[in-house]
Design an enzyme around this catalytic site. Structure first.
Site, short mmCIF file in Angstrom:
data_model
loop_
_atom_site.label_atom_id
_atom_site.label_comp_id
_atom_site.label_asym_id
_atom_site.label_seq_id
_atom_site.Cartn_x
_atom_site.Cartn_y
_atom_site.Cartn_z
N CYS A 1 -2.94 12.86 2.16
CA CYS A 1 -2.48 12.85 3.50
C CYS A 1 -2.75 13.91 4.24
O CYS A 1 -2.26 15.05 3.78
CB CYS A 1 -1.04 12.50 3.36
SG CYS A 1 -0.12 12.43 5.07
N HIS B 1 1.04 -1.21 0.00
CA HIS B 1 0.22 0.06 0.07
C HIS B 1 0.94 1.17 0.09
O HIS B 1 1.47 1.59 1.05
CB HIS B 1 -0.96 0.03 1.23
CG HIS B 1 -1.86 1.01 1.40
ND1 HIS B 1 -3.11 1.14 1.10
CD2 HIS B 1 -1.77 2.47 1.99
CE1 HIS B 1 -3.70 2.40 1.48
NE2 HIS B 1 -2.77 3.00 1.93
#
Lengths: 313, 313
Positions: A242, A209
């Site tokens: 993020c 990931h």
């Protein structure tokens, strides 16, 4: 390096879960279902379709039950649910998730920040979930978040990552995801860790990931693939920014990854044209531009018209 | 694969030329000079500082003479000028460029569109420039544009690229750049072509020029590096968007590339902190956001403060 068992690169689409979870715009349940249903016929064999976390913690995904109950499940597609704890696991089982994905961070600080408990408490909770799920036929995967670096602690000891992988397997979890949660991995580090992990478990049990926070997402995929990894998370449009790096991109972008594979001759089984159509619909759904690049640039085969003046040279 | 002669990855900074040439905002000559002078003390050994093209064709770079005459040249830095023809070469020589970079496309259609002449005419013009430059001590490089794909013609025959490299060398040009002008290259193709070209010339004579149009720029750098290439063009901030793919990013981003090298342990000699400071000044200079990601995300070592509540878990 372990022998590479097969060429195919398996993409697990995570836009409906990891992609949407920090979006400020509420996506209607019907729109989530329509997105998952469209992805289900684009060639994916795995879709992370939602999560069963506290609706207070992640309000964007508070409709996990409705989503899992109403999607048009395609044969051959595994619908994965993220679950943070035993209660989430019970909700996911009741909603007929095919696989549960648990999460713990390699970094103690990140686990306390993200899961609000120590790694030891997380591992104990994993044991409770394994006992709950056992015999149900539901698959279990667990992610090692911040496996390649922590935004609070910095470098993560590679031996610690390996020890966590071993601990997950000992608890009874079959599938392992190594997650570069905030995009700190580099290809040499990825090759090293993947090689060590694949000495312990088959490629079919390992997912990578990556986030593209520092532009290295696809380079890390190639390094992992060359080291024998075959399964990768990716999000349509590169969704899933993020929170620690506003403006930098989030998950690696599914259509950019599939294009890379198509151009290199690595089979994925995924219909890139369908992906592009879906991805180009995301800005209207979410109200902002996506970090993915292929949707803007087009495929190599999408040729441009020759300028008129060229014909007279 | 040819033996790798050295580890260092040489970055040629191209923001002042390839980066600025399609910017709609006029950058004052003094600002260009300040940028080049700052880059000159950041560890670069090569900077493409401007071009000597028709001011009508590229108005953004119409001040090539003033720039080359007024920059504070640092010892050990090669200041390169792009020149399209003999007249441009004469202007560049008069302005004391250290190296001239000529351009022809592997694609006939792209060369006609970009240079407004056939490849045969371009090669003949290269011969005239070589004769003009010979004996002056000025270095000569020539780029093979669209070497990995053409937005008008699609795939480019790899044998044709090799034949053009041979033709450049026969004309008397020492340095060769293989340019992925619109970001169509993939890592397997890059490894193949670089291996073939390095069988013909030393790594010190070869530059790779990648665009990140489809997100593969840094993956292509690594493939080329592993095949033995050591010199790469990159632009601060990832400047230099492609006119055929608005919104997709342009040249590979210098600070993202240097960060990759720093994290992997590949020496570049470049001061990443200085680059980040310079890159973070570009939006104010040019009036828009940059595609580069490190300037937004920060380095891995730029740790985030631990949230207060974590201390109580």
């Amino acid at each position: 390096m372990s022998a590479i068992p097969f060429d195919k690169l398996i993409v697990q689409e995570v836009a409906p879960r990891d992609g949407l979870q920090i979006e400020p715009t509420w996506v209607e349940t019907a729109d989530k279902i329509a997105l998952i249903d469209a992805l289900s016929t684009a060639g994916f064999t795995r879709i992370e379709a939602g999560s069963f976390v506290s609706p207070k913690a992640i309000p964007a995904l508070r409709d996990g039950e409705a989503v899992f109950q109403q999607i048009a499940r395609q044969p051959g597609v595994i619908y994965v649910a993220l679950v943070p704890n035993l209660k989430g696991a019970e909700r996911a089982l009741a909603s007929r998730a095919d696989e549960l994905n648990l999460v713990m961070s390699a970094s103690q600080t990140h686990n306390r920040a993200n899961m609000r408990m120590s790694c030891e408490s997380s591992l104990a909770a994993f044991g409770d979930i394994v006992r709950q799920v056992k015999g149900s036929g539901v698959l279990l995967n667990a992610s090692v978040a911040t496996a390649f670096g922590c935004p609070f602690e910095g470098k993560i000891d590679e031996d610690r990552v390996i020890a966590i992988v071993d601990a997950y397997r000992e608890v009874g979890i079959e599938g392992i995801t190594l997650a570069d949660t905030t995009g700190m991995a580099n290809p040499r580090q990825v090759a090293r860790i993947v090689t060590r992990v694949l000495a312990r478990l088959p490629a079919a049990a390992l997912t990578l990931h990556f986030h593209n926070t520092r532009g290295l997402g696809l380079a890390n995929v190639l390094a992992a693939y060359e080291a024998g990894a075959r399964r990768f998370d990716a999000a349509l449009g590169g969704l899933g920014g993020c929170p620690f790096a506003p403006g930098a991109s989030g998950n690696i972008c599914t259509e950019d990854l599939v294009n890379l594979c198509d151009e290199m001759g690595i089979p994925t089984g995924i219909d890139l044209e369908k992906l592009l159509t879906l991805s180009r619909g995301l800005p209207a759904l979410l109200g902002h531009d996506m970090p993915g690049q292929l949707a803007k640039a087009g495929r190599n085969r999408d040729l441009h018209p020759v300028p008129e003046y060229v014909l007279h040279i």
